[in-house]
Design a protein around this motif. Structure first.
Motif, mmCIF file in Angstrom:
data_model
loop_
_atom_site.group_PDB
_atom_site.id
_atom_site.type_symbol
_atom_site.label_atom_id
_atom_site.label_comp_id
_atom_site.label_asym_id
_atom_site.label_seq_id
_atom_site.Cartn_x
_atom_site.Cartn_y
_atom_site.Cartn_z
ATOM 1 N N LEU A 129 0.854 -1.182 0.000
ATOM 2 C CA LEU A 129 0.000 0.000 0.000
ATOM 3 C C LEU A 129 0.893 1.236 0.000
ATOM 4 C CD1 LEU A 129 -2.908 1.127 0.242
ATOM 5 C CD2 LEU A 129 -2.583 1.093 2.717
ATOM 6 N N VAL A 130 0.695 2.117 -0.980
ATOM 7 C CA VAL A 130 1.477 3.345 -1.084
ATOM 8 C C VAL A 130 0.515 4.524 -0.963
ATOM 9 C CG1 VAL A 130 3.011 4.725 -2.534
ATOM 10 C CG2 VAL A 130 3.173 2.225 -2.562
ATOM 11 N N THR A 131 0.824 5.432 -0.053
ATOM 12 C CA THR A 131 -0.035 6.590 0.206
ATOM 13 C C THR A 131 0.751 7.873 0.004
ATOM 14 O OG1 THR A 131 -1.285 5.349 1.869
ATOM 15 C CG2 THR A 131 -1.489 7.739 1.932
ATOM 16 N N ASP A 132 0.159 8.811 -0.704
ATOM 17 C CA ASP A 132 0.674 10.176 -0.811
ATOM 18 C C ASP A 132 -0.443 11.111 -0.397
ATOM 19 O OD1 ASP A 132 3.446 10.197 -1.955
ATOM 20 O OD2 ASP A 132 2.438 8.911 -3.428
ATOM 21 N N ALA A 133 -0.184 11.929 0.615
ATOM 22 C CA ALA A 133 -1.217 12.825 1.135
ATOM 23 C C ALA A 133 -0.622 14.202 1.378
ATOM 24 C CB ALA A 133 -1.794 12.273 2.438
ATOM 25 N N GLY A 134 -1.416 15.213 1.095
ATOM 26 C CA GLY A 134 -0.978 16.585 1.323
ATOM 27 C C GLY A 134 -2.126 17.430 1.818
ATOM 28 N N ALA A 135 -1.789 18.524 2.466
ATOM 29 C CA ALA A 135 -2.825 19.426 2.977
ATOM 30 C C ALA A 135 -2.286 20.847 3.028
ATOM 31 C CB ALA A 135 -3.278 18.994 4.364
ATOM 32 N N LEU A 136 -3.187 21.791 2.844
ATOM 33 C CA LEU A 136 -2.917 23.214 3.058
ATOM 34 C C LEU A 136 -3.943 23.706 4.058
ATOM 35 C CD1 LEU A 136 -2.408 24.336 -0.653
ATOM 36 C CD2 LEU A 136 -0.634 23.889 1.063
ATOM 37 N N PHE A 137 -3.519 24.562 4.972
ATOM 38 C CA PHE A 137 -4.446 25.010 6.012
ATOM 39 C C PHE A 137 -4.118 26.438 6.426
ATOM 40 C CE2 PHE A 137 -1.020 22.502 7.784
ATOM 41 C CZ PHE A 137 -0.459 23.365 8.733
ATOM 42 N N GLY A 138 -5.108 27.071 7.030
ATOM 43 C CA GLY A 138 -4.926 28.426 7.538
ATOM 44 C C GLY A 138 -5.924 28.721 8.634
ATOM 45 N N GLU A 139 -5.572 29.697 9.452
ATOM 46 C CA GLU A 139 -6.435 30.074 10.571
ATOM 47 C C GLU A 139 -6.209 31.546 10.890
ATOM 48 O OE1 GLU A 139 -6.847 27.384 14.091
ATOM 49 O OE2 GLU A 139 -5.857 29.064 15.083
ATOM 50 N N VAL A 140 -7.285 32.232 11.225
ATOM 51 C CA VAL A 140 -7.219 33.635 11.629
ATOM 52 C C VAL A 140 -7.980 33.774 12.937
ATOM 53 C CG1 VAL A 140 -7.894 36.007 11.044
ATOM 54 C CG2 VAL A 140 -7.121 34.462 9.254
ATOM 55 N N GLU A 141 -7.389 34.531 13.865
ATOM 56 C CA GLU A 141 -8.050 34.788 15.154
ATOM 57 C C GLU A 141 -8.056 36.299 15.396
ATOM 58 O OE1 GLU A 141 -7.024 33.942 19.775
ATOM 59 O OE2 GLU A 141 -6.906 32.234 18.419
ATOM 60 N N TRP A 142 -9.228 36.811 15.736
ATOM 61 C CA TRP A 142 -9.399 38.257 15.937
ATOM 62 C C TRP A 142 -9.933 38.496 17.335
ATOM 63 C CZ3 TRP A 142 -14.403 41.036 14.490
ATOM 64 C CH2 TRP A 142 -14.314 42.396 14.756
ATOM 65 N N GLN A 143 -9.207 39.279 18.122
ATOM 66 C CA GLN A 143 -9.702 39.674 19.448
ATOM 67 C C GLN A 143 -10.419 41.007 19.258
ATOM 68 O OE1 GLN A 143 -6.845 39.865 22.621
ATOM 69 N NE2 GLN A 143 -8.358 40.634 24.059
ATOM 70 N N PHE A 144 -11.761 40.941 19.180
ATOM 71 C CA PHE A 144 -12.534 42.133 18.867
ATOM 72 C C PHE A 144 -12.943 42.926 20.102
ATOM 73 C CE2 PHE A 144 -15.423 38.554 19.004
ATOM 74 C CZ PHE A 144 -16.479 38.999 19.798
ATOM 75 N N ALA A 145 -12.773 42.344 21.285
ATOM 76 C CA ALA A 145 -13.039 43.038 22.543
ATOM 77 C C ALA A 145 -12.249 42.312 23.636
ATOM 78 C CB ALA A 145 -14.543 43.021 22.857
ATOM 79 N N PRO A 146 -11.955 42.977 24.736
ATOM 80 C CA PRO A 146 -11.229 42.282 25.807
ATOM 81 C C PRO A 146 -11.980 41.013 26.253
ATOM 82 C CG PRO A 146 -11.285 44.640 26.232
ATOM 83 C CD PRO A 146 -12.188 44.391 25.061
ATOM 84 N N GLY A 147 -11.274 39.891 26.219
ATOM 85 C CA GLY A 147 -11.878 38.619 26.628
ATOM 86 C C GLY A 147 -12.705 37.938 25.552
ATOM 87 N N TRP A 148 -12.823 38.558 24.373
ATOM 88 C CA TRP A 148 -13.618 37.969 23.281
ATOM 89 C C TRP A 148 -12.754 37.785 22.048
ATOM 90 C CZ3 TRP A 148 -18.588 36.337 23.719
ATOM 91 C CH2 TRP A 148 -19.272 36.710 24.873
ATOM 92 N N ARG A 149 -12.831 36.579 21.487
ATOM 93 C CA ARG A 149 -12.075 36.270 20.275
ATOM 94 C C ARG A 149 -12.972 35.551 19.278
ATOM 95 N NH1 ARG A 149 -6.384 36.138 20.655
ATOM 96 N NH2 ARG A 149 -5.651 36.763 22.704
#
Length: 188
Positions: A129-149
């Protein structure tokens, strides 16, 4: 049990072992892993690379008696390579992010050599069994108020597998299978 049909016996003491073959396992494994981190003030780039290998040889007296009936000698081999790269923001702003990619190549094979002495035949199922796997990913986090994201991310993955199977009895092919399949997915 096949061994009983060909003169094998079962000892009265369950701790007594009657084998007609050398039984045991020989396994070797190794691996290398590297991790590099580059700090460019506003961003950090991290790269993880790994190579792994496993080899296994086993000898099993399948009938478990002193009769020369059925012996199996499985062998296995696996080789893997993986690479992960991640770029991460490094600032004191309200927005943090990361982007990255990963890749995996895995190649695994197993062969069983089953000797059936009374019938004088050898059955050899052999698979890979031969496997080739790839992935691209991204994430954004915004703190729009104190204690809130607020956080959002996405991942795209692609994988392809090829399988190969061949079985022979006394050297003559009795089964051959093969083919490949691919999958892709986007996950927000």
């Amino acid at each position: 049990a096949p061994g009983l049909l060909f003169g094998g016996t079962v000892p009265a003491d369950p701790r007594t072992v009657l084998y007609d073959a050398d039984v045991g396992t020989r396994a070797t494994s190794w691996g290398l892993r590297s991790e590099f981190t580059w700090d460019f003030d506003a961003v950090v780039l991290k790269a993880l690379t790994a190579w792994r290998a496993v080899d296994v040889d086993v000898s099993i007296d399948l009938d478990g008696t002193q009769a020369n009936a059925v012996i199996d000698r499985p062998q296995g081999r696996a080789r893997d390579f993986s690479e992960d790269v991640v770029l991460t923001s490094q600032s004191a702003s309200a927005v943090e992010w990361l982007i990255g990619g990963s890749y995996l190549h895995a190649d695994a094979a197993q062969r069983l050599t089953v000797n059936v002495a009374p019938a004088q035949l050898t059955d050899v199922p052999d698979g890979r069994l031969v496997t080739d796997a790839g992935a691209l990913f991204g994430e954004v986090e915004w703190q729009f108020a104190p204690g809130w994201r607020l956080k959002a991310g996405a991942r795209w993955a692609d994988e392809h597998r090829d399988r190969h199977y061949r079985e022979t009895v006394d050297g003559a092919p009795v089964a051959t299978l093969g083919g490949g399949k691919s999958w892709s997915a986007f996950v927000p």
